[in-house]
Scaffold this motif. Sequence first.
Motif, PDB file in Angstrom:
ATOM      1  N   GLY A   1      54.701  31.092  19.611  1.00  0.00           N
ATOM      2  CA  GLY A   1      54.727  30.918  18.389  1.00  0.00           C
ATOM      3  C   GLY A   1      53.663  30.504  17.642  1.00  0.00           C
ATOM      4  N   SER A   2      52.689  29.579  18.210  1.00  0.00           N
ATOM      5  CA  SER A   2      51.643  28.808  17.825  1.00  0.00           C
ATOM      6  C   SER A   2      50.260  29.022  18.627  1.00  0.00           C
ATOM      7  N   GLN A   3      50.412  29.507  19.837  1.00  0.00           N
ATOM      8  CA  GLN A   3      49.419  29.296  20.892  1.00  0.00           C
ATOM      9  C   GLN A   3      49.432  30.313  22.017  1.00  0.00           C
ATOM     10  N   ALA A   4      48.487  31.107  22.346  1.00  0.00           N
ATOM     11  CA  ALA A   4      48.364  32.058  23.408  1.00  0.00           C
ATOM     12  C   ALA A   4      47.944  31.237  24.602  1.00  0.00           C
ATOM     13  N   ALA A   5      48.584  31.698  25.879  1.00  0.00           N
ATOM     14  CA  ALA A   5      48.149  31.014  27.040  1.00  0.00           C
ATOM     15  C   ALA A   5      48.342  32.024  28.048  1.00  0.00           C
ATOM     16  N   ILE A   6      47.832  31.693  29.413  1.00  0.00           N
ATOM     17  CA  ILE A   6      47.922  32.516  30.483  1.00  0.00           C
ATOM     18  C   ILE A   6      49.331  32.128  31.141  1.00  0.00           C
ATOM     19  N   GLY A   7      50.108  33.434  31.280  1.00  0.00           N
ATOM     20  CA  GLY A   7      51.276  33.234  32.150  1.00  0.00           C
ATOM     21  C   GLY A   7      50.823  33.339  33.623  1.00  0.00           C
ATOM     22  N   TYR A   8      50.185  34.292  33.830  1.00  0.00           N
ATOM     23  CA  TYR A   8      49.402  34.519  35.319  1.00  0.00           C
ATOM     24  C   TYR A   8      48.305  35.216  35.115  1.00  0.00           C
ATOM     25  N   SER A   9      47.339  35.202  36.077  1.00  0.00           N
ATOM     26  CA  SER A   9      46.282  36.003  36.232  1.00  0.00           C
ATOM     27  C   SER A   9      45.843  36.252  37.813  1.00  0.00           C
ATOM     28  N   SER A  10      45.821  37.651  37.962  1.00  0.00           N
ATOM     29  CA  SER A  10      45.489  37.953  39.474  1.00  0.00           C
ATOM     30  C   SER A  10      44.270  38.840  39.455  1.00  0.00           C
ATOM     31  N   VAL A  11      43.205  38.592  40.368  1.00  0.00           N
ATOM     32  CA  VAL A  11      42.291  39.512  40.817  1.00  0.00           C
ATOM     33  C   VAL A  11      42.331  40.167  42.048  1.00  0.00           C
ATOM     34  N   PHE A  12      42.205  41.390  42.028  1.00  0.00           N
ATOM     35  CA  PHE A  12      42.385  42.146  43.402  1.00  0.00           C
ATOM     36  C   PHE A  12      41.389  43.289  43.578  1.00  0.00           C
ATOM     37  N   GLY A  13      41.362  43.634  44.637  1.00  0.00           N
ATOM     38  CA  GLY A  13      40.434  44.575  44.971  1.00  0.00           C
ATOM     39  C   GLY A  13      39.919  44.443  46.676  1.00  0.00           C
ATOM     40  N   GLY A  14      39.062  45.505  46.854  1.00  0.00           N
ATOM     41  CA  GLY A  14      38.301  45.248  48.220  1.00  0.00           C
ATOM     42  C   GLY A  14      36.794  45.417  47.906  1.00  0.00           C
ATOM     43  N   ILE A  15      35.994  45.475  48.716  1.00  0.00           N
ATOM     44  CA  ILE A  15      34.486  45.744  48.679  1.00  0.00           C
ATOM     45  C   ILE A  15      34.046  46.947  48.229  1.00  0.00           C
ATOM     46  N   GLY A  16      33.855  47.201  46.807  1.00  0.00           N
ATOM     47  CA  GLY A  16      33.302  48.694  46.319  1.00  0.00           C
ATOM     48  C   GLY A  16      33.705  48.308  45.203  1.00  0.00           C
ATOM     49  N   ILE A  17      33.800  49.653  44.553  1.00  0.00           N
ATOM     50  CA  ILE A  17      34.184  49.577  43.048  1.00  0.00           C
ATOM     51  C   ILE A  17      35.788  49.877  43.070  1.00  0.00           C
ATOM     52  N   ASN A  18      36.403  48.791  42.285  1.00  0.00           N
ATOM     53  CA  ASN A  18      37.897  48.678  41.961  1.00  0.00           C
ATOM     54  C   ASN A  18      37.958  48.571  40.504  1.00  0.00           C
ATOM     55  N   ALA A  19      38.598  49.556  40.015  1.00  0.00           N
ATOM     56  CA  ALA A  19      38.962  49.239  38.432  1.00  0.00           C
ATOM     57  C   ALA A  19      40.409  49.918  38.186  1.00  0.00           C
ATOM     58  N   ALA A  20      41.162  49.048  37.464  1.00  0.00           N
ATOM     59  CA  ALA A  20      42.354  49.312  36.741  1.00  0.00           C
ATOM     60  C   ALA A  20      42.203  50.071  35.279  1.00  0.00           C
ATOM     61  N   ASN A  21      43.074  51.141  35.325  1.00  0.00           N
ATOM     62  CA  ASN A  21      42.707  51.810  34.218  1.00  0.00           C
ATOM     63  C   ASN A  21      43.861  52.135  33.270  1.00  0.00           C
ATOM     64  N   GLY A  22      45.172  51.515  33.666  1.00  0.00           N
ATOM     65  CA  GLY A  22      46.279  51.729  32.896  1.00  0.00           C
ATOM     66  C   GLY A  22      47.378  50.980  33.632  1.00  0.00           C
TER      67      GLY A  22
ATOM     68  N   ALA B   1      39.484  44.745  40.108  1.00  0.00           N
ATOM     69  CA  ALA B   1      40.559  44.924  39.041  1.00  0.00           C
ATOM     70  C   ALA B   1      41.062  43.707  38.765  1.00  0.00           C
ATOM     71  N   PHE B   2      41.598  43.293  37.634  1.00  0.00           N
ATOM     72  CA  PHE B   2      42.605  42.100  37.349  1.00  0.00           C
ATOM     73  C   PHE B   2      43.735  42.568  36.463  1.00  0.00           C
ATOM     74  N   LEU B   3      44.793  41.783  36.372  1.00  0.00           N
ATOM     75  CA  LEU B   3      45.884  41.861  36.031  1.00  0.00           C
ATOM     76  C   LEU B   3      46.318  40.307  35.232  1.00  0.00           C
ATOM     77  N   THR B   4      46.446  40.217  33.950  1.00  0.00           N
ATOM     78  CA  THR B   4      46.600  38.902  33.239  1.00  0.00           C
ATOM     79  C   THR B   4      47.659  39.255  32.506  1.00  0.00           C
ATOM     80  N   GLN B   5      48.673  38.179  32.332  1.00  0.00           N
ATOM     81  CA  GLN B   5      49.779  37.955  31.395  1.00  0.00           C
ATOM     82  C   GLN B   5      49.261  36.992  30.330  1.00  0.00           C
ATOM     83  N   ILE B   6      49.495  37.398  29.267  1.00  0.00           N
ATOM     84  CA  ILE B   6      49.377  36.412  28.162  1.00  0.00           C
ATOM     85  C   ILE B   6      50.616  36.312  27.277  1.00  0.00           C
ATOM     86  N   THR B   7      50.994  34.683  27.212  1.00  0.00           N
ATOM     87  CA  THR B   7      52.107  34.545  26.748  1.00  0.00           C
ATOM     88  C   THR B   7      51.862  33.911  25.492  1.00  0.00           C
ATOM     89  N   TRP B   8      53.070  33.851  24.462  1.00  0.00           N
ATOM     90  CA  TRP B   8      52.736  33.426  22.854  1.00  0.00           C
ATOM     91  C   TRP B   8      54.134  32.451  22.707  1.00  0.00           C
TER      92      TRP B   8
END
Length: 817
Positions: free
Chosen positions: A603-624, A594-601
């Motif tokens: 007024g003229s450019q999008a950028a990553i505020g933070y981004s995290s990848v997480f899970g275990g060994i298997g199928i991990n999916a963030a749905n909401g 799964a992942f969580l990414t914050q995108i900032t703005w």
Amino acid sequence: MNTCAKKILGASLVLAFVAGGLRAKNATAFGKLPLCFEATQNAQFVSRSRASEFVISSTGARFALQKQNGATAACSLQFAGANPNPGIFGQQLLSGKISHFNGNQPDQWQAGQPTYAQVQVNNVYPGINVVYYGNQQELEYDFNVSPNIDPSAITLHFAGADHISLDAQGQLTIKVKAGEIVQRTPVAYQMVDGSRQPVSVGYRLLGDNSVAFALGNYNHDEALVIDPVLSYGTYFGGNYGEAAYAIAVNPTDGSIYIAGQTFSTQATNGIPLGTPGAFQTNYHGGQLTGDAFVARFDSTGSNLIYATYLGGNGNDGALSLAVDAAGNAYVAGYTDSADFPTTNAIYRTIRSRYDTDLQAYPVDAFVTKLNPTGDALVYSTYLGGNSMDAAFGIALDAADNAYVTGYSYSTNFPVTPNAVQTNLACINTVYLNANAFLSVIGSGGSNLTYSTYLGGTNMDQARCIAFNHHRVFIAGFTDSTNFPAVHCITNDSPRFGYLNGNTNTAQINNQADAFVAAFDASTTNLALLYSTLLGGTNYDYATGIAADAQGNAYVCGYTLSTNFPDTTTNVANLPPAFVHTNDFNNHYALVTNAFLTQITWNGSQAAIGYSSVFGGIGINAANGIAVDPDGNAYIVGSASCTNFPVTANNLDGFLSSTNHDLVNPHTDAFVIAFNTNAGSLLYSTYLGGKDDDSGYAIAVDPLGNVYVAGQTVSTNFPTLNAYQTARYGPSDMFIAKISQATNDPGLTIVPPAAMANPPGISLKWKMFPPAYDVEAAPAIDSAAWAVLPQSPVYTNGWYDLDVPATNAAQFFRLHKR
């Protein structure tokens, strides 16, 4: 087995101690009624069930747990060296009453005895209060420790115990004549700069069946966050199976709405699944997906307000849901029913036709607004063109305009002249060719104020949408190498070397990237602020999006990329259990994180505020995903692994630190909460039973209480204060609430010097839903408490009430309605 869970913590103060389950071996299970406390004539409070009794006094508590053989394991908890005369009183008056008509002496009868949800004992030790409360027949209590008060003053003495000892795991075993009572290992933590900081803690045996807490170093001046607890969990379904794909909370009264699809023709034993008087009480659905379904529960989750089918004689499904302040439900999804119910419609008939190229049957998106009682449609319309169309997301603005997103294969999907993209960009001759769309339906439902395609020459699908502060955000995935990119995130750091900005670099075998797009919705002529790809060199899918008032977007999903952007790899205060692994190239055929990414703005450019990848060994999916007013991010999803990162130190009761089947792991739902900069986890937990459970949707209220919905196959999914305690079909929907706030709100007085317009004072409290009134009286022990006539102003969970100055003394209190 009786479970008397005990939790020792400081609420909104300095330090939390959390002791887990206090349980009698081989005892019978508690009943399903919520725990309540009845005041007795000798300044005590008592709570009883068929197999337990708790008696609360100012100096301690006595508990008796009955075993299956009839024997009783009993013991008394006393606070050694404590104040001999602390104050004790009931809190949170409940609507239920208890009457005792014992014997033939009417003067001894007691009728209509009040009951309370909590009991508070003040100043058990100087600066330390105790609050007792229940969670479905589980007795819990908090030590509320004031700042700069030494918690080592707390000494627990177990009177009536033969012996107490510690096992290898640090659990406390209390041996009594009828058996043993086990209390789990304690936990302590603090919140420092928005980050959870664990504090080492354990039991310290003192002799004479007494115990204290041994603590490591901690900051005596920092505030405390209450542990999460599962406060509500229920099945909901019928005889043939269903799933909930969307959940929303009424911003006014806290009622809970779910939507999804069902095959069930009834609940069980002939009981209809739809409620009497609902808009559609009977099943009409087709063989592939059944009918769409919408239900509304009250704020407790235990009372069903309405449940209605929504569909025609074909296949229908609700995929997204939004609720306005009046309680109307806005539902979006898909239908191939030619008789799908429409009213005040933009398009009254299905526009899709059988597609010979795709060999696909007609499917249109639909958008429906249900009234608050669920017995009538305010408006309902098809939305689509000559081929397949589906709506996956819906959001509302302050004027109740509905923003809808999804995908379209149609060359004539309805677009408006001011659209960002007026034509389907792909050639619709191959199954994998479609574009995303964004449409805006006016508050009355009969006019399309804006509509546009968004995509390139291959498959593009929008899967989620969010609206906040005149901006609308959509996210999904794309196979297009020419997906429209505007002010996109750039590779401005070596850390993001594989980040896809305006070019999809993951084109081996048509591997997809996630995409995120933001529009300025301050006028009906929406303007594209930015549109960017997000991913690595493998498959990346965005499934959920949320937004805050500052214009930040929070995107979740799942990835197969080992080089997905991750800014949280070396955060020093990240809990040790937090992992981000992806073993696609080693031992497993398919592993996703799964992942969580914050995108900032800016007024003229999008950028990553933070981004995290997480899970275990298997199928991990963030749905909401949902974000609270403070910027904490809460994610629901599904994990088939046994090593998903969890915060075992602050999970209690039905919240689990392990997959519920460690031998042959099934899929469990998970709920994970990140603090404001994703530097640490507020909590992370599995949620499920012994079979497959999937979390699909999440909502959060202003206090950080989380509501999740999904599908369960398990017969032992955790139920608590449940509307439905058993699975009725091969699969059922589930609804669960994870609470952080367990105590009454505090009333804060803002002095005149801090107000914009003195004289007078301002009263502030935080609560959701608004279940409290402010009362005033000339004296604290007055019998003349009266509700103030002024109406409070509500903002993101905070209530403000200005009180004009008077020449007389006044006392104020919050009173639960």
